[in-house]
Scaffold this motif. Structure first.
Motif, short mmCIF file in Angstrom:
data_model
loop_
_atom_site.label_atom_id
_atom_site.label_comp_id
_atom_site.label_asym_id
_atom_site.label_seq_id
_atom_site.Cartn_x
_atom_site.Cartn_y
_atom_site.Cartn_z
N ALA A 113 0.61 -1.21 -0.06
CA ALA A 113 0.07 -0.09 -0.05
C ALA A 113 0.83 1.26 0.12
CB ALA A 113 -1.03 0.08 1.18
N LEU A 114 2.00 1.13 0.85
CA LEU A 114 2.92 2.47 0.96
C LEU A 114 3.63 2.52 -0.51
CD1 LEU A 114 3.89 4.64 2.57
CD2 LEU A 114 5.87 3.17 3.15
N SER A 115 3.75 1.66 -1.07
CA SER A 115 4.51 1.52 -2.25
C SER A 115 3.69 2.24 -3.29
CB SER A 115 4.90 0.16 -2.98
OG SER A 115 5.89 -0.45 -2.25
N GLN A 116 2.27 1.79 -3.28
CA GLN A 116 1.17 2.68 -4.11
C GLN A 116 1.20 4.04 -3.87
OE1 GLN A 116 -0.26 0.79 -6.78
NE2 GLN A 116 1.48 -0.62 -6.16
N ALA A 120 2.27 7.03 -6.65
CA ALA A 120 1.03 8.04 -7.02
C ALA A 120 1.89 9.40 -6.92
CB ALA A 120 -0.04 8.03 -6.18
N ARG A 121 2.66 9.40 -5.69
CA ARG A 121 3.40 10.57 -5.62
C ARG A 121 4.57 10.77 -6.76
NH1 ARG A 121 9.04 11.06 -2.15
NH2 ARG A 121 9.31 9.45 -3.95
N ASN A 122 5.21 9.97 -7.29
CA ASN A 122 5.91 9.93 -8.57
C ASN A 122 5.41 10.41 -9.71
OD1 ASN A 122 8.16 9.21 -6.82
ND2 ASN A 122 8.02 7.09 -7.73
N LYS A 123 3.97 10.01 -9.75
CA LYS A 123 3.43 10.30 -10.96
C LYS A 123 2.79 11.77 -10.78
CE LYS A 123 -0.65 8.61 -13.70
NZ LYS A 123 -1.67 7.48 -13.83
N LEU A 124 2.34 12.43 -9.46
CA LEU A 124 2.21 13.72 -9.28
C LEU A 124 3.31 14.48 -10.09
CD1 LEU A 124 0.71 13.92 -5.69
CD2 LEU A 124 -0.40 14.61 -8.05
N ILE A 125 4.77 14.12 -9.70
CA ILE A 125 5.77 15.03 -9.85
C ILE A 125 5.82 14.99 -11.53
CG2 ILE A 125 8.34 15.08 -9.76
CD1 ILE A 125 7.88 14.00 -6.64
N HIS A 126 5.82 13.90 -12.03
CA HIS A 126 6.12 13.67 -13.55
C HIS A 126 4.69 14.09 -14.40
CE1 HIS A 126 9.95 12.26 -12.45
NE2 HIS A 126 9.46 11.42 -11.76
N GLU A 127 3.56 14.05 -13.78
CA GLU A 127 2.56 14.51 -14.62
C GLU A 127 2.03 16.08 -14.27
OE1 GLU A 127 0.66 12.59 -16.78
OE2 GLU A 127 2.17 11.00 -16.45
N GLU A 146 -7.39 11.15 1.44
CA GLU A 146 -7.62 10.67 2.67
C GLU A 146 -7.09 9.18 2.82
OE1 GLU A 146 -11.75 11.33 3.56
OE2 GLU A 146 -11.54 13.57 3.86
N ALA A 147 -7.30 8.59 1.64
CA ALA A 147 -6.94 7.07 1.75
C ALA A 147 -5.29 6.97 1.85
CB ALA A 147 -7.29 6.23 0.41
N MET A 148 -4.54 8.03 1.24
CA MET A 148 -3.23 8.19 1.03
C MET A 148 -2.80 8.49 2.35
SD MET A 148 -2.78 9.78 -2.83
CE MET A 148 -1.06 9.31 -3.13
N GLN A 153 -0.27 6.90 7.61
CA GLN A 153 -0.38 7.04 9.02
C GLN A 153 -0.36 5.72 9.62
OE1 GLN A 153 -3.89 9.06 9.16
NE2 GLN A 153 -2.91 11.02 10.12
N LYS A 154 -0.90 4.72 8.93
CA LYS A 154 -0.75 3.20 9.55
C LYS A 154 0.53 2.84 9.19
CE LYS A 154 -5.83 2.17 8.76
NZ LYS A 154 -6.80 1.17 7.82
N TYR A 155 1.18 2.91 8.19
CA TYR A 155 2.51 2.59 7.89
C TYR A 155 3.50 3.06 9.28
CZ TYR A 155 7.10 1.23 6.26
OH TYR A 155 8.39 0.64 6.05
N ARG A 156 3.42 4.06 9.42
CA ARG A 156 4.11 4.57 10.52
C ARG A 156 3.85 4.03 11.88
NH1 ARG A 156 4.48 6.84 15.00
NH2 ARG A 156 2.19 7.19 14.93
N LYS A 157 2.55 4.07 12.09
CA LYS A 157 1.87 3.29 13.29
C LYS A 157 2.46 1.79 13.44
CE LYS A 157 -2.22 2.33 16.00
NZ LYS A 157 -3.72 2.37 15.89
#
Length: 165
Positions: A113-116, A120-127, A146-148, A153-157
């Protein structure tokens, strides 16, 4: 050498920074009626996603540096055959896993989920910083953000230091 107290401190710093971003997001929701908001809304979501990812990446790099006593260098690590086709996040997660910093048992799906989120972050930067390019089908921009945020938050937790002291 990383202690459990150092680990908790680094995670708490990230938690506080993410909480500030979450407050900004909720404050943005109060401005939705403003006509200027429509023009800025998607750029603001994009910047919040990038900042959330940066906070988490910084946390992981701090953990890496505390354990290995050197900065994370993905270029150097990519020389290892097992890491050649992996992203920076996948490499740093693998390196931390070697030192028993991993997700709680049963929460391993959070790595995917974090990889996704990072894809998405990389796509934001390149799009051209277009949040529309990452809004999931059938969802609104707010739901996607909110899902991201929830994933981060869950990964960190759920990230734990499994090494006994």
């Amino acid at each position: 050498m990383l202690t459990k107290d150092d680990f908790k401190k680094i995670k708490k710093e990230a938690k506080l920074e993410i909480a500030v971003l979450e407050q900004e997001y909720h404050h943005m929701g109060q401005e939705l009626d403003s006509p200027q908001w429509d023009q800025r809304k998607h750029r603001r979501y994009a910047s919040l996603v990038i900042e959330c990812c940066s906070i988490l990446e910084h946390m992981l790099k701090q953990l890496y540096q505390s354990i290995y006593q050197k900065k994370f260098n993905s270029t150097e690590l990519m020389k290892t055959p097992a890491y050649r086709a992996r992203s920076n996040m996948e490499i740093i997660q693998a390196e931390l896993n070697k030192q028993q910093i991993a997700l709680k048992p049963g929460k391993e799906n959070m790595e995917h989920a974090l990889s996704q989120v990072f894809l998405a972050r990389n796509k934001l930067i390149h799009e051209n910083f277009s949040f529309d390019s990452i809004v999931k089908e059938g969802m609104q921009a707010e739901e996607t953000f909110e899902a991201m945020l929830d994933t981060i938050q869950k990964y960190r937790k759920h990230l734990k230091y499994l090494r006994p002291e």
